[in-house]
Design an enzyme around this catalytic site. Sequence first.
Site, PDB file in Angstrom:
ATOM      1  N   GLU A  91       0.422  -1.284   0.471  1.00 44.44           N
ATOM      2  CA  GLU A  91      -0.234   0.113  -0.112  1.00 44.44           C
ATOM      3  C   GLU A  91       0.809   1.649  -0.060  1.00 44.44           C
ATOM      4  OE1 GLU A  91      -3.671   0.155   1.684  1.00 44.44           O
ATOM      5  OE2 GLU A  91      -4.159  -2.493   2.158  1.00 44.44           O
ATOM      6  N   HIS A 148      -5.393   1.708   0.900  1.00 45.54           N
ATOM      7  CA  HIS A 148      -4.678   2.599  -0.431  1.00 45.54           C
ATOM      8  C   HIS A 148      -5.225   1.787  -1.677  1.00 45.54           C
ATOM      9  CE1 HIS A 148      -2.676   3.678   3.552  1.00 45.54           C
ATOM     10  NE2 HIS A 148      -2.164   5.156   3.108  1.00 45.54           N
ATOM     11  N   LYS A 175      -9.085   6.350   7.224  1.00 40.21           N
ATOM     12  CA  LYS A 175      -8.152   6.988   5.906  1.00 40.21           C
ATOM     13  C   LYS A 175      -8.684   6.265   4.388  1.00 40.21           C
ATOM     14  CE  LYS A 175      -3.908   8.041   4.467  1.00 40.21           C
ATOM     15  NZ  LYS A 175      -2.816   7.873   4.183  1.00 40.21           N
TER      16      LYS A 175
END
Length: 261
Positions: A91, A148, A175
């Site tokens: 990631e 991510h 996130k």
Amino acid sequence: MRVMPTRSLTARGKVLGGERPLVCVPLVGRTPEGVLEEARTVAAAAPDLLEVRADAWECAERTGEAMALLARLRESVEHLPLLFTCRSAAEGGFRPVGEDARTRLFHAAVEERLVDFVDLELSCGRERLAALKRRAAERGIFLVVSFHDFEGTPSREALLATVAAQVEAGADVAKVAVMPQRPEDVLTLLAATLEARRLFPETPLVTVSMGELGAASRVMGWLCGSDLTFAVGTAASAPGQIPLAALRGVNDVLLSPKDSA
């Protein structure tokens, strides 16, 4: 007026989820001297937080040395919140760090209370996230659960499902960072941000569309409910990051009271 969460988090006087979004600058130095010099330089520009990217450190797999560096860093920027991570290679990590070594780093940083936030990927699994959450919560440290995708942008539904999984896993902050392949992907990320803010009103969000194409999300994301973004200090940690001064200037224009037309 930007869309804010109903619950904010405060670390060293900085409010994540307040009226103004926060700007975080990553530290990406490799050596102790490089990290400390970078921190002094970046701190002088007065960011809201510093992200500690231990995956860039040459000593990342030597826990004792890494914690000694983190302690020196904490002392040198005592007034700023530290967001600690050792990003996995899958990631976006700068260099491969073994999973056992990563676990030791996270838990040692929490045990010694050297940081204010820790960021661990959703892909690490429920068990590892729960163990870190327990230790962090006992010490007043907040858990960021992250996702991510450097190859593309999942659908709005998939992004919302990711945020839901992060919240369910105990995230104090959720996130999501994705890579757009076309302008519509940036809109997908922003639409998902706004809907996630409404579906999960208590959880501060960090959402980013990366690369040059996604740079606008680092500004518009604030208006849609993202509570923090990343800016360039001495070097970027992800594609598309904007220099701190420029990002602050745009933020001031968008969030300052305007005269009526």
